[in-house]
Design a protein around this motif. Structure first.
Motif, PDB file in Angstrom:
ATOM      1  N   UNK A 115      40.735  35.998  21.247  1.00 53.26           N
ATOM      2  CA  UNK A 115      40.021  35.139  20.192  1.00 53.26           C
ATOM      3  C   UNK A 115      40.226  33.883  20.313  1.00 53.26           C
ATOM      4  N   UNK A 116      39.138  32.858  20.037  1.00 55.02           N
ATOM      5  CA  UNK A 116      39.510  31.409  20.037  1.00 55.02           C
ATOM      6  C   UNK A 116      39.917  30.768  21.345  1.00 55.02           C
ATOM      7  N   UNK A 117      39.722  31.461  22.590  1.00 56.96           N
ATOM      8  CA  UNK A 117      40.277  31.126  23.856  1.00 56.96           C
ATOM      9  C   UNK A 117      39.083  31.248  24.830  1.00 56.96           C
ATOM     10  N   UNK A 118      39.077  30.564  25.901  1.00 56.45           N
ATOM     11  CA  UNK A 118      37.999  30.751  27.018  1.00 56.45           C
ATOM     12  C   UNK A 118      38.754  31.156  28.289  1.00 56.45           C
ATOM     13  N   UNK A 119      37.868  31.876  28.836  1.00 53.24           N
ATOM     14  CA  UNK A 119      38.491  32.594  29.979  1.00 53.24           C
ATOM     15  C   UNK A 119      39.047  31.609  31.098  1.00 53.24           C
ATOM     16  N   UNK A 120      38.365  30.549  31.353  1.00 50.06           N
ATOM     17  CA  UNK A 120      38.740  29.393  32.322  1.00 50.06           C
ATOM     18  C   UNK A 120      40.081  28.925  32.225  1.00 50.06           C
ATOM     19  N   UNK A 121      40.522  28.798  30.943  1.00 44.95           N
ATOM     20  CA  UNK A 121      41.790  28.497  30.545  1.00 44.95           C
ATOM     21  C   UNK A 121      42.881  29.493  30.424  1.00 44.95           C
ATOM     22  N   UNK A 122      42.765  30.327  29.815  1.00 41.87           N
ATOM     23  CA  UNK A 122      43.637  31.519  29.173  1.00 41.87           C
ATOM     24  C   UNK A 122      43.957  32.453  30.482  1.00 41.87           C
ATOM     25  N   UNK A 123      42.979  32.524  31.543  1.00 44.27           N
ATOM     26  CA  UNK A 123      43.335  33.458  32.462  1.00 44.27           C
ATOM     27  C   UNK A 123      44.247  32.819  33.418  1.00 44.27           C
ATOM     28  N   UNK A 124      44.202  31.487  33.642  1.00 40.31           N
ATOM     29  CA  UNK A 124      45.145  30.842  34.185  1.00 40.31           C
ATOM     30  C   UNK A 124      46.704  31.114  33.632  1.00 40.31           C
ATOM     31  N   UNK A 125      46.800  31.027  32.317  1.00 39.40           N
ATOM     32  CA  UNK A 125      48.072  31.292  31.702  1.00 39.40           C
ATOM     33  C   UNK A 125      48.406  32.619  31.821  1.00 39.40           C
ATOM     34  N   UNK A 126      47.533  33.629  31.950  1.00 39.26           N
ATOM     35  CA  UNK A 126      47.740  35.018  32.224  1.00 39.26           C
ATOM     36  C   UNK A 126      48.061  35.283  33.637  1.00 39.26           C
ATOM     37  N   UNK A 127      47.760  34.610  34.574  1.00 43.89           N
ATOM     38  CA  UNK A 127      48.363  34.660  36.056  1.00 43.89           C
ATOM     39  C   UNK A 127      49.506  34.278  36.406  1.00 43.89           C
ATOM     40  N   UNK A 128      49.991  33.279  35.543  1.00 38.55           N
ATOM     41  CA  UNK A 128      51.531  32.725  35.991  1.00 38.55           C
ATOM     42  C   UNK A 128      52.520  33.741  35.912  1.00 38.55           C
ATOM     43  N   UNK A 129      52.653  34.675  35.121  1.00 37.58           N
ATOM     44  CA  UNK A 129      53.975  35.740  35.065  1.00 37.58           C
ATOM     45  C   UNK A 129      53.642  36.530  36.092  1.00 37.58           C
ATOM     46  N   UNK A 130      52.346  36.875  36.491  1.00 37.20           N
ATOM     47  CA  UNK A 130      51.961  37.801  37.712  1.00 37.20           C
ATOM     48  C   UNK A 130      52.422  37.121  38.924  1.00 37.20           C
ATOM     49  N   UNK A 131      51.999  35.894  39.158  1.00 39.20           N
ATOM     50  CA  UNK A 131      52.643  35.096  40.260  1.00 39.20           C
ATOM     51  C   UNK A 131      54.249  35.249  40.470  1.00 39.20           C
ATOM     52  N   UNK A 132      54.643  34.755  39.311  1.00 39.08           N
ATOM     53  CA  UNK A 132      56.371  34.541  39.207  1.00 39.08           C
ATOM     54  C   UNK A 132      57.008  36.028  39.843  1.00 39.08           C
ATOM     55  N   UNK A 133      56.106  37.101  39.156  1.00 34.50           N
ATOM     56  CA  UNK A 133      56.810  38.408  39.525  1.00 34.50           C
ATOM     57  C   UNK A 133      56.895  38.793  41.065  1.00 34.50           C
ATOM     58  N   UNK A 134      55.698  38.279  41.595  1.00 37.26           N
ATOM     59  CA  UNK A 134      55.577  38.335  42.823  1.00 37.26           C
ATOM     60  C   UNK A 134      56.608  37.678  43.887  1.00 37.26           C
ATOM     61  N   UNK A 135      56.774  36.456  43.397  1.00 39.50           N
ATOM     62  CA  UNK A 135      57.684  35.331  43.970  1.00 39.50           C
ATOM     63  C   UNK A 135      58.999  35.927  43.900  1.00 39.50           C
ATOM     64  N   UNK A 136      59.485  36.652  42.531  1.00 38.14           N
ATOM     65  CA  UNK A 136      60.951  37.251  42.775  1.00 38.14           C
ATOM     66  C   UNK A 136      60.979  38.092  43.607  1.00 38.14           C
ATOM     67  N   UNK A 137      60.053  39.070  43.825  1.00 35.68           N
ATOM     68  CA  UNK A 137      60.320  39.945  44.899  1.00 35.68           C
ATOM     69  C   UNK A 137      60.567  39.435  46.548  1.00 35.68           C
ATOM     70  N   UNK A 138      59.639  38.659  46.895  1.00 36.14           N
ATOM     71  CA  UNK A 138      59.826  37.864  48.123  1.00 36.14           C
ATOM     72  C   UNK A 138      59.005  36.232  47.983  1.00 36.14           C
ATOM     73  N   UNK A 139      59.578  35.447  48.742  1.00 29.50           N
ATOM     74  CA  UNK A 139      59.234  34.117  48.459  1.00 29.50           C
ATOM     75  C   UNK A 139      57.825  33.991  48.906  1.00 29.50           C
TER      76      UNK A 139
END
Length: 442
Positions: free
Chosen positions: A160-184
């Motif tokens: 609530x009180x968020x927009x998809x275009x902004x909050x989804x980028x924040x939600x994807x950041x830890x997903x990307x960090x997790x993949x980078x921790x497995x392989x560069x």
């Protein structure tokens, strides 16, 4: 009667150093400022100060017995009981661990650590597949990453009180960090994720959430189709025209686009043979060899050290690429540079098959500043062995470190041409790829 001074007293008299005597004399004299002193006096004062410091350092307190023991222990000595100290063992292990410190910046294949943040199960599964090299290759890793992100986007719910275009980028950041921790992160993944972020940030805030997510998933499908699938088909047609009847094509390791080029040329009725050059520890050429031989293509399989015996019989060298840099250098599987330089030495054309989404605007001059380490052992071995795989694999030992760089850099001087979906480009014109696509950057 006055007692004569003993020998010990006579020896202690010179203990007052010349510096101390001169300093005491200097104290009795009225002090002068630096301006009032002559050059000779200033030089003499500096000499006295140096001598006083040396004398103080020489007369400093000596370490006690316990300190000496600890110092010996740190240096690798033995304790009072004659047994090696704990510090000695730790120092030895640290030295062996730091044996290849010069290569410590290479990306190590390791399972991803504890998840930080809300990590989607699809991302966790993909990270494990990356770390175990079950998904290898620039195209395969990029497609798997984008497919996993489609699942993440579909399961995402905007707070609530968020927009998809902004909050989804924040939600994807830890997903990307997790993949980078497995392989560069590879160049292909970086370009695709950058494109995805641009699409997310530019999404319409007035669009219903489910429609916006469906639109983003459609954009991902379009990217995979246009930049990878269709691009490979165009490269297959373009590079296939370079293969003639009776040619001997040499390729190294396994590239998915090179495999499509060879299979497509054979389906067109061209008669040629293939030399598959391979190297440990990945031995990816075995997969390519099984595909080509099952289609009836005459194949020869050999390891990289034996390339000198067949290079004179080769018509063309076809290799793939992990990334393509703006200075024309090709970053590919370790051993590609050796194959290209051997071919150049014998005037054999070297053709690189590479999609434009692998282009990196950076300039790379060597494979030392940025690289990965391949897993130890022949993890892709599928042929029957007379002995167990563990007995044939070279493992780390106290005085042995295993080093398997995953990539190397082929200089543009060793490359004849690069086949992309926008045409055949000479290596010195690689920087024009963004302009050929009608944009300033990729």
């Amino acid at each position: 009667m006055t007692a004569l001074p003993s020998k010990s007293t006579i020896k202690l008299v010179p203990a007052q150093s010349h510096a101390e005597a001169s300093s005491s004399q200097a104290q009795n004299q009225p002090s002068k400022s630096q301006k009032q002193m002559t050059k000779a006096e200033r030089r003499e004062q500096q000499e006295r100060q140096r001598a006083a410091k040396a004398a103080t350092k020489a007369a400093g307190p000596q370490p006690s017995g316990s300190n000496q023991n600890s110092a010996q222990a740190k240096k690798g000595g033995k304790g009072p009981d004659g047994k090696p100290t704990k510090e000695t063992k730790e120092t030895t292990s640290d030295d062996s661990a730091r044996g290849l410190r010069i290569f410590s910046h290479f990306g190590l294949p390791k399972p991803p650590g504890p998840s930080k943040g809300d990590i989607h199960p699809a991302i966790i599964r993909l990270g494990l597949q990356f770390s175990e090299f079950k998904i290898a290759g620039a195209n395969a890793r990029c497609i798997a990453t984008l497919t996993a992100f489609k699942t993440v986007i579909q399961d995402y719910v905007t707070p609530p009180n968020n927009t998809l275009s902004r909050h989804l980028l924040t939600h994807l950041s830890p997903q990307i960090t997790h993949l980078v921790s497995a392989r560069p992160m590879s160049v292909t993944m970086g370009n695709a994720i950058r494109e995805l972020k641009l699409e997310i940030s530019g999404s319409d805030i007035d669009l219903p959430e489910q429609d916006a997510k469906n639109l983003l998933c459609q954009k991902i499908d379009d990217y995979i189709s246009e930049r990878i699938t269709i691009a490979d088909q165009v490269i297959q047609e373009t590079a296939g025209t370079k293969i003639k009847d009776g040619d001997v094509i040499l390729t190294y390791a396994r590239s998915s686009v090179v495999e499509q080029v060879l299979v497509g040329a054979w389906d067109d009725g061209k008669q040629f043979s293939v030399v598959v050059v391979d190297s440990r520890p990945m031995l990816e050429g075995k997969k390519l060899l099984s595909v080509l031989s099952s289609m009836g293509i005459p194949c020869t399989y050999l390891l990289l050290p034996s390339i000198g015996s067949v290079i004179t019989e080769v018509s063309t060298v076809l290799v793939g690429a992990h990334s393509l840099h703006s200075n024309g250098a090709v970053f590919s599987r370790a051993g590609t540079a050796l194959v290209a330089m051997m071919a150049k030495q014998h005037s054999v054309p070297v053709v690189v098959c590479c999609e434009t989404y692998k282009f990196a605007e950076t300039i790379q001059l060597d494979s030392f500043t940025k690289n990965e380490l391949a897993p130890a052992g022949d993890i892709f071995s599928s042929f029957p062995l007379t002995r167990s795989k563990d007995t044939l694999t070279l493992n780390k030992q106290p005085n042995l470190e295993i080093l398997n760089p995953l990539y190397d850099l082929t200089p543009p001087s060793s490359i004849t041409a690069v086949v992309t979906e926008v045409g055949v480009i000479p290596p010195n014109s690689i920087s024009s790829i963004p302009l050929a696509l009608g944009r300033t950057t990729l």
